[in-house]
Design an enzyme around this catalytic site. Structure first.
Site, PDB file in Angstrom:
ATOM      1  N   ASP A 170       0.859  -1.176   0.000  1.00  0.00           N
ATOM      2  CA  ASP A 170       0.000   0.000   0.000  1.00  0.00           C
ATOM      3  C   ASP A 170       0.899   1.230   0.000  1.00  0.00           C
ATOM      4  O   ASP A 170       1.582   1.513   0.988  1.00  0.00           O
ATOM      5  CB  ASP A 170      -0.875  -0.024   1.254  1.00  0.00           C
ATOM      6  CG  ASP A 170      -1.835   1.153   1.340  1.00  0.00           C
ATOM      7  OD1 ASP A 170      -1.679   2.122   0.572  1.00  0.00           O
ATOM      8  OD2 ASP A 170      -2.747   1.105   2.197  1.00  0.00           O
TER       9      ASP A 170
ATOM     10  N   ASN B  47       4.073   5.381  -9.669  1.00  0.00           N
ATOM     11  CA  ASN B  47       2.963   5.390 -10.622  1.00  0.00           C
ATOM     12  C   ASN B  47       1.598   5.263  -9.968  1.00  0.00           C
ATOM     13  O   ASN B  47       0.611   5.774 -10.502  1.00  0.00           O
ATOM     14  CB  ASN B  47       3.140   4.256 -11.635  1.00  0.00           C
ATOM     15  CG  ASN B  47       1.942   4.110 -12.542  1.00  0.00           C
ATOM     16  OD1 ASN B  47       1.730   4.877 -13.470  1.00  0.00           O
ATOM     17  ND2 ASN B  47       1.098   3.122 -12.241  1.00  0.00           N
TER      18      ASN B  47
ATOM     19  N   TYR C 211      -8.780  15.370  -7.342  1.00  0.00           N
ATOM     20  CA  TYR C 211      -7.729  14.721  -8.134  1.00  0.00           C
ATOM     21  C   TYR C 211      -6.740  15.760  -8.652  1.00  0.00           C
ATOM     22  O   TYR C 211      -5.519  15.568  -8.561  1.00  0.00           O
ATOM     23  CB  TYR C 211      -8.363  13.966  -9.304  1.00  0.00           C
ATOM     24  CG  TYR C 211      -7.376  13.241 -10.179  1.00  0.00           C
ATOM     25  CD1 TYR C 211      -6.783  12.053  -9.751  1.00  0.00           C
ATOM     26  CD2 TYR C 211      -7.038  13.738 -11.439  1.00  0.00           C
ATOM     27  CE1 TYR C 211      -5.872  11.380 -10.561  1.00  0.00           C
ATOM     28  CE2 TYR C 211      -6.132  13.079 -12.246  1.00  0.00           C
ATOM     29  CZ  TYR C 211      -5.552  11.897 -11.804  1.00  0.00           C
ATOM     30  OH  TYR C 211      -4.644  11.245 -12.600  1.00  0.00           O
TER      31      TYR C 211
ATOM     32  N   LYS D 171      -2.587  16.159  -7.871  1.00  0.00           N
ATOM     33  CA  LYS D 171      -1.562  16.156  -8.914  1.00  0.00           C
ATOM     34  C   LYS D 171      -0.766  17.467  -8.923  1.00  0.00           C
ATOM     35  O   LYS D 171       0.420  17.478  -9.287  1.00  0.00           O
ATOM     36  CB  LYS D 171      -2.183  15.869 -10.273  1.00  0.00           C
ATOM     37  CG  LYS D 171      -2.743  14.453 -10.384  1.00  0.00           C
ATOM     38  CD  LYS D 171      -1.688  13.388 -10.043  1.00  0.00           C
ATOM     39  CE  LYS D 171      -2.208  11.983 -10.188  1.00  0.00           C
ATOM     40  NZ  LYS D 171      -1.179  10.948  -9.895  1.00  0.00           N
TER      41      LYS D 171
ATOM     42  N   GLY E 292      -2.485  12.159 -20.273  1.00  0.00           N
ATOM     43  CA  GLY E 292      -3.759  12.796 -20.567  1.00  0.00           C
ATOM     44  C   GLY E 292      -4.901  11.812 -20.444  1.00  0.00           C
ATOM     45  O   GLY E 292      -5.145  11.268 -19.372  1.00  0.00           O
ATOM     46  N   VAL E 293      -5.581  11.538 -21.542  1.00  0.00           N
ATOM     47  CA  VAL E 293      -6.773  10.697 -21.544  1.00  0.00           C
ATOM     48  C   VAL E 293      -6.442   9.349 -22.181  1.00  0.00           C
ATOM     49  O   VAL E 293      -6.078   9.282 -23.355  1.00  0.00           O
ATOM     50  CB  VAL E 293      -7.921  11.369 -22.327  1.00  0.00           C
ATOM     51  CG1 VAL E 293      -9.160  10.487 -22.329  1.00  0.00           C
ATOM     52  CG2 VAL E 293      -8.233  12.733 -21.720  1.00  0.00           C
TER      53      VAL E 293
ATOM     54  N   GLY F  20      -7.508   5.022 -22.528  1.00  0.00           N
ATOM     55  CA  GLY F  20      -8.592   4.053 -22.440  1.00  0.00           C
ATOM     56  C   GLY F  20      -8.306   2.992 -21.398  1.00  0.00           C
ATOM     57  O   GLY F  20      -8.218   1.804 -21.699  1.00  0.00           O
TER      58      GLY F  20
END
Length: 257
Positions: free
Chosen positions: A59, A86, A152, A156, A183-184, A186
């Site tokens: 954790d 990450n 969020y 960041k 970025g974005v 999937g």
């Protein structure tokens, strides 16, 4: 001797893609995730490809777990060269509904995890007397604050600040600290964000918000794990030895800094 890289949150998603690329680059990889089943499955995939790796459950919000992660990496492979912070979680809510539980959970994982991971890695680099690389997961939300993603975005922005501070303070120890800002993509995280957004907008259908984000990308497509892994691969390499304190956007053209 092969270099050693730790990647937190590497059971799936972008972390898995980063760990895979570093393994292909010749690193011995230490996979880490709070989800034991996911990290074990990823480990088996890596072994089947001939990549040298181990898996350590942990954790990231717990300082002792981050220091144990480094300890296990060194125990197995003898050293540490790169630590990739990450692991992270998403949070979606209107500003007026942000509460203490949301703030505490998000900051404990996204911010505390980066601080503790950086401390654990830096401590090992200093003990070894070698150069080291810490590479943090920031986000376009660390450069731009997005509605419904206030908590969020705040986490960041904090990651960006800690990246700058750690880079300044640890440079004298031959340690570079940088961050990548996706970025974005999937991924499961963006599936959750899209699902949560639908709850707050009556005119949205599942997939609408994700499509809206993707439609705003200059290069015309969503992000793949490889897009982020390519940047991390460079930052982990000797070619990036003169780069520190940077939070580099890799988003296909959403925010421009």
């Amino acid at each position: 001797m092969a270099k050693v890289a730790v990647v937190t949150g590497s059971g799936n998603g972008l972390g898995k893609g980063i760990a895979h690329r570093l393994g292909k680059d010749g690193f011995n990889v230490v996979l880490n995730d709070i989800n034991q089943e996911a990290v074990n499955a990823t480990l088996e995939e890596f072994k089947n490809e001939g990549l040298k790796a181990i898996a350590v459950k942990g954790d990231v919000s717990k300082r002792e777990d981050q220091f144990n992660l480094v300890k296990q990496a060194v125990k197995e492979f003898g050293q540490l060269d790169v630590f990739v912070n990450n692991a992270g979680i998403d949070v979606v809510s209107p500003f007026m509904e942000i509460d203490a539980d949301q703030l505490n959970k998000a900051f404990s994982v996204n911010v505390h995890g980066v601080v503790f991971g950086t401390q654990a890695a830096a401590n090992q680099f200093i003990e070894q007397g070698t150069k080291g690389k810490v590479i943090n997961a920031c986000s376009i939300a660390g450069h731009e604050s997005f509605e419904m993603l206030g908590t969020y975005s705040a986490t960041k922005h904090a990651v960006k600040s800690f990246t700058h501070v750690a880079a300044k303070e640890l440079a004298s120890n031959n340690i570079r600290v940088n961050a990548y800002c996706p970025g974005v993509a999937g991924t499961a995280m963006w599936d959750r964000i899209d699902e949560e957004m639908v709850k707050y907008y009556d005119d949205l259908q599942p997939g609408d918000k994700y499509k809206e984000f993707v439609d705003g990308i200059s290069l015309g497509r969503s992000q793949e794990p490889e897009d982020v892994a390519n940047l991390v691969s460079f930052l982990a390499s000797d070619d990036a030895d003169y780069i520190t304190g940077q939070t580099i956007v890799t988003d296909g053209g959403i925010v421009f800094r």
